[in-house]
Design an enzyme around this catalytic site. Sequence first.
Site, PDB file in Angstrom:
ATOM      1  N   LYS A 178       0.865  -1.185   0.000  1.00 19.12           N
ATOM      2  CA  LYS A 178       0.000   0.000   0.000  1.00 19.12           C
ATOM      3  C   LYS A 178       0.897   1.228   0.000  1.00 19.12           C
ATOM      4  CE  LYS A 178      -3.579   2.432   2.550  1.00 19.12           C
ATOM      5  NZ  LYS A 178      -4.566   2.350   3.630  1.00 19.12           N
ATOM      6  N   ARG A 233     -10.690  10.023   1.892  1.00 21.33           N
ATOM      7  CA  ARG A 233     -10.553  10.748   3.164  1.00 21.33           C
ATOM      8  C   ARG A 233     -11.628  11.814   3.299  1.00 21.33           C
ATOM      9  NH1 ARG A 233      -3.918  11.161   3.030  1.00 21.33           N
ATOM     10  NH2 ARG A 233      -3.532   8.912   3.069  1.00 21.33           N
ATOM     11  N   LYS A 236       1.549  10.027   5.701  1.00 18.90           N
ATOM     12  CA  LYS A 236       1.602   8.623   6.110  1.00 18.90           C
ATOM     13  C   LYS A 236       2.858   7.920   5.597  1.00 18.90           C
ATOM     14  CE  LYS A 236      -3.394   8.148   6.770  1.00 18.90           C
ATOM     15  NZ  LYS A 236      -4.550   7.212   6.694  1.00 18.90           N
ATOM     16  N   GLU A 296       7.501  -6.856   1.495  1.00 17.97           N
ATOM     17  CA  GLU A 296       6.242  -6.753   2.233  1.00 17.97           C
ATOM     18  C   GLU A 296       5.354  -7.973   1.964  1.00 17.97           C
ATOM     19  OE1 GLU A 296       5.118  -4.886   4.489  1.00 17.97           O
ATOM     20  OE2 GLU A 296       6.169  -2.962   4.446  1.00 17.97           O
ATOM     21  N   LYS A 321      -2.192  -1.563  -3.750  1.00 16.60           N
ATOM     22  CA  LYS A 321      -3.070  -0.389  -3.687  1.00 16.60           C
ATOM     23  C   LYS A 321      -2.253   0.875  -3.827  1.00 16.60           C
ATOM     24  CE  LYS A 321      -6.023   1.879  -0.347  1.00 16.60           C
ATOM     25  NZ  LYS A 321      -6.545   1.869   0.990  1.00 16.60           N
ATOM     26  N   SER A 329     -10.233   5.465  -4.597  1.00 13.03           N
ATOM     27  CA  SER A 329     -11.162   6.581  -4.778  1.00 13.03           C
ATOM     28  C   SER A 329     -10.707   7.574  -5.845  1.00 13.03           C
ATOM     29  CB  SER A 329     -11.376   7.290  -3.447  1.00 13.03           C
ATOM     30  OG  SER A 329     -10.140   7.717  -2.895  1.00 13.03           O
ATOM     31  N   TYR A 364     -14.967   1.025  -6.722  1.00 15.98           N
ATOM     32  CA  TYR A 364     -16.206   1.781  -6.578  1.00 15.98           C
ATOM     33  C   TYR A 364     -17.083   1.632  -7.814  1.00 15.98           C
ATOM     34  CZ  TYR A 364     -13.535   3.452  -2.684  1.00 15.98           C
ATOM     35  OH  TYR A 364     -12.790   3.473  -1.538  1.00 15.98           O
TER      36      TYR A 364
HETATM   37  C1  PBG Z   1      -7.194   3.789   5.668  1.00 12.04           C
HETATM   38  C2  PBG Z   1      -7.601   3.503   4.276  1.00 12.04           C
HETATM   39  C3  PBG Z   1      -7.452   4.379   3.188  1.00 12.04           C
HETATM   40  C4  PBG Z   1      -8.040   3.764   2.093  1.00 12.04           C
HETATM   41  C5  PBG Z   1      -8.525   2.524   2.510  1.00 12.04           C
HETATM   42  N1  PBG Z   1      -8.245   2.366   3.867  1.00 12.04           N
HETATM   43  C6  PBG Z   1      -6.884   5.738   3.144  1.00 12.04           C
HETATM   44  C7  PBG Z   1      -5.549   5.989   3.673  1.00 12.04           C
HETATM   45  O1  PBG Z   1      -4.716   5.099   3.804  1.00 12.04           O
HETATM   46  O2  PBG Z   1      -5.305   7.141   3.995  1.00 12.04           O
HETATM   47  C8  PBG Z   1      -8.121   4.392   0.739  1.00 12.04           C
HETATM   48  C9  PBG Z   1      -9.137   3.847  -0.202  1.00 12.04           C
HETATM   49  C10 PBG Z   1      -9.452   4.712  -1.346  1.00 12.04           C
HETATM   50  O3  PBG Z   1      -8.829   5.775  -1.600  1.00 12.04           O
HETATM   51  O4  PBG Z   1     -10.376   4.337  -2.082  1.00 12.04           O
HETATM   52  N2  PBG Z   1      -6.557   2.853   6.398  1.00 12.04           N
END
Ligand code: PBG
Length: 323
Positions: free
Chosen positions: A195, A205, A217, A233, A248, A274, A313
């Site tokens: 990720k 968010r 992050k 990982e 991701k 998203s 989505y």
């Molecule tokens: C948080 C989380 C995130 C997403 C899924 N779980 C956002 C982040 O890591 O800040 C993002 C999913 C998306 O953008 O569709 N643990």
Amino acid sequence: MITHRPRRNRKSAAIRAMVQETQVINSDLIFPLFLIEGKNINSEVKSMPGIFRFSSDLILKEVEACMNLGINSFALFPNISESLKDKYATESYNHDGLYLKALREIKRYFPESCIMTDVAMDPYSSDGHDGIVKNGEILNDETLEVLGRMAVAQAQAGADIVGPSDMMDGRIGYIRQELDKEQFTNVSIMAYSAKYASAFYGPFRDALDSAPKFGDKKTYQMNPANHREALIEAQLDFEEGADFLMVKPALPYLDVIKALSDNFDLPIAAYNVSGEYAMIKAAAQNGWLDGDKAMFESLTAIKRAGAKIILTYFAKEFAQKSR
Ligand code: PBG
């Protein structure tokens, strides 16, 4: 003289369909759903046209509608009121809280659905981070304890798959051990293995009001420039007992999806996030591209790269439009 003419295999729709290597089907897809406090609420996420935050009564209707279309798997995310957030995300394992109550209801009405939960502190954290924060630092091992409690509470509420999305070290092994201790040996773990610290999470968010209150992050999510690190990982998650490995975001990381699928025999998942959804919707609304075609092409490309499972989505829309 040209002896090889690959165009012969493209000369009609029938032949093109016959030689088509990759076909996305409904059962490949997991539909993320946003849950919000209240009754009879479906509020559209501004940056995600067509995607709504549902109160728990309406989320049942949404699950039913999707299942009638052939989408049976869902990833559930909560929008938690600011007043319930704290440094230790204690609301995340509150059995009477929004998330676990809704999860129990969904599984009660739709036991044959597959519900994946999110194991991460950020929706419940007053710091907006995925771990416990101390002096500006995100603590690893202290966070694992919270994740373990959260995963067990979700399993008790009926989760089929728990999805640790926080990128703390050692979380898969720790969560597996905590689940097994409580006899949840049949609850699966989908590891968010690779990720990345991505700009493409912005609309998510917004939907959850879960942006970090300070900093970014980057000390836990991966650097978008790195490929080899993804293999480390994934190897750790594999050894710690993950049932699925996820990459991701999806489209900007097709090479990583391919690398995991070449190197691991577990099912590979990709999260078409998203921002990837928002880009296509925004361009389509402007008449700048054909949204339906861009959707089909994106999902096909993600599967072609090696993802058997796609969190997207577009899931419901895909099911409606591919009938
Ligand atoms: C948080 C989380 C995130 C997403 C899924 N779980 C956002 C982040 O890591 O800040 C993002 C999913 C998306 O953008 O569709 N643990």
